[in-house]
Enzyme design. Structure first.
Site, mmCIF file in Angstrom:
data_model
loop_
_atom_site.group_PDB
_atom_site.id
_atom_site.type_symbol
_atom_site.label_atom_id
_atom_site.label_comp_id
_atom_site.label_asym_id
_atom_site.label_seq_id
_atom_site.Cartn_x
_atom_site.Cartn_y
_atom_site.Cartn_z
ATOM 1 N N SER A 2 104.898 42.194 -12.782
ATOM 2 C CA SER A 2 104.094 43.039 -11.903
ATOM 3 C C SER A 2 103.574 42.343 -10.653
ATOM 4 C CB SER A 2 102.932 43.659 -12.687
ATOM 5 O OG SER A 2 102.243 42.674 -13.384
ATOM 6 N N THR A 14 100.959 42.207 -5.486
ATOM 7 C CA THR A 14 101.448 42.985 -6.629
ATOM 8 C C THR A 14 102.785 43.651 -6.309
ATOM 9 O OG1 THR A 14 100.793 44.669 -8.249
ATOM 10 C CG2 THR A 14 100.357 45.177 -5.962
ATOM 11 N N ARG A 36 105.327 54.247 -2.075
ATOM 12 C CA ARG A 36 103.943 54.248 -2.601
ATOM 13 C C ARG A 36 103.302 52.884 -2.343
ATOM 14 N NH1 ARG A 36 100.962 50.974 -6.565
ATOM 15 N NH2 ARG A 36 99.346 52.286 -7.458
ATOM 16 N N THR A 80 92.160 44.915 -9.977
ATOM 17 C CA THR A 80 93.449 45.105 -10.627
ATOM 18 C C THR A 80 93.349 46.363 -11.486
ATOM 19 O OG1 THR A 80 95.119 44.145 -12.108
ATOM 20 C CG2 THR A 80 92.843 43.516 -12.517
#
Ligand code: GLY
Length: 342
Positions: free
Chosen positions: A84, A210, A220, A243
């Site tokens: 991630s 991220t 997105r 997060t």
């Protein structure tokens, strides 16, 4: 935990300047034993610990706060096992890994960010270059990639066979997954590195990186590269990072809120808690948000909090480097700022 209890002497102790929130849930780490002093680096998740340690090494070797943040976060971005952060992250719905990152300098209140960048190994470094060489703060998509190319940034590995296979599997299961996700409103798990640092000269710095929501709609962008949402640094007060599900952070300027609570005098951990409580108070989902914050202040105090059972974060100074458990907030944590949604 209601602030009332936090402020009552019995629930608060002072050790080496660190005000301790005896957080809800026995699992939350008791911070009383930690002697804090700058340099101090705090980041999200256990994978933040090697990033913190790299940042500390950079500071000890005479590097700047920005060097420390950038090189610390590069450690996580380079980790081929991290699904991630960086190019090993879960791709978007078209099988392309799109990365988001930002960096902020307390001195000068400067910031740089990139969103939806593909193919480059270190979005944190591109974000820093945006900050340092342009009059802009935020570049996205093709424009950010063209900028990275022009500045000679290192391209990363292409989507691996493993990532491709998982994506293909996801495509096959997409219909069922989408139906399930639509019902639960929950994305695939994804984590982020947010890292904040206090230097011995009192200056604060931060960064965030991220790959975001797994199999997201192409284009997105989450909270991570958005100043005030995934990260905020105010050199007079402190720094905070987030997060979790970006959509639940960015609608509330979460990291900015944490810093503003610290400005009002709250301990960083209490500021994280009050931020979550305030968001949960407004949000139709209540505490079911999957959001987590870390924070550090100019005095060298730090803390974290998350929804549900909380989350793990990492703190590193010259005298310790640890993975800690944050307090977690649930609907039982209706507090003195007004309770849950009306
Ligand atoms: N917090 C990271 C993201 O939602 O993209």
């Amino acid at each position: 935990m209601p602030r009332r209890r936090f402020l009552k002497g019995a629930a608060v102790s002072f050790v080496a300047g660190q005000v301790i929130h005896q957080a809800r849930g026995a699992a939350a780490t008791d911070l009383t034993e930690l002697q804090t002093s700058a340099p101090l680096i705090v980041s999200t998740w256990p994978f933040g610990k090697p990033a913190n340690e790299k940042a500390l090494e950079v500071i000890k070797a005479g590097g700047s706060g920005l060097d420390a943040v950038e090189q610390g976060i590069q450690v996580t971005e380079s980790d081929p096992t991290n699904p991630s952060v960086g190019l090993a992250g879960i791709p978007n719905a078209e099988g392309i890994v799109q990365l988001d990152a930002c960096i902020m300098s307390g001195p000068g209140h400067r910031a740089g960010a990139v969103g939806a960048v593909s193919g480059y190994k270190h979005p944190i470094s591109i974000a820093r270059r945006v900050m340092e060489t342009t009059r802009h703060v935020f570049l996205v998509g093709e424009g950010a990639e063209a900028f990275a190319k022009k500045h000679g940034f290192e391209k990363g590995p292409k989507v691996s066979a493993g990532q491709k296979a998982a994506w293909k599997k996801w495509q096959t299961a997409q219909k069922a997954a989408e139906e399930k996700a639509a019902k639960s409103g929950k994305p695939l798990n994804h984590d982020t590195i947010a890292l904040v640092a206090l230097l011995p000269d009192g200056n604060l710095f931060g960064g965030c990186s991220t790959s975001g929501w797994g199999y997201k709609i192409p284009g997105r962008v989450g909270d991570s590269p958005i100043i005030g949402s995934g990260l905020y640094v105010d050199n007079e007060v402190g720094a905070a990072g987030a997060t979790g599900i970006g959509e639940n952070v960015m609608r509330y300027c979460g990291s900015f809120l944490v810093v503003e609570y610290m400005r009002q005098g709250l301990h960083p951990q209490e500021a994280c808690i009050e931020t979550i409580r305030r968001i949960a108070k407004m949000d139709p989902k209540g505490f079911d948000l999957a959001i987590n914050f870390i924070a550090i202040d100019r005095k060298g105090r730090f803390g974290a909090a998350g929804t549900g059972t909380g989350f793990q974060y990492a703190a590193t100074s010259s005298s310790f480097s640890k993975v800690l458990q944050s307090p977690g907030l649930t609907a039982a944590d209706i507090g003195p700022i007004g309770g849950n949604r009306k």
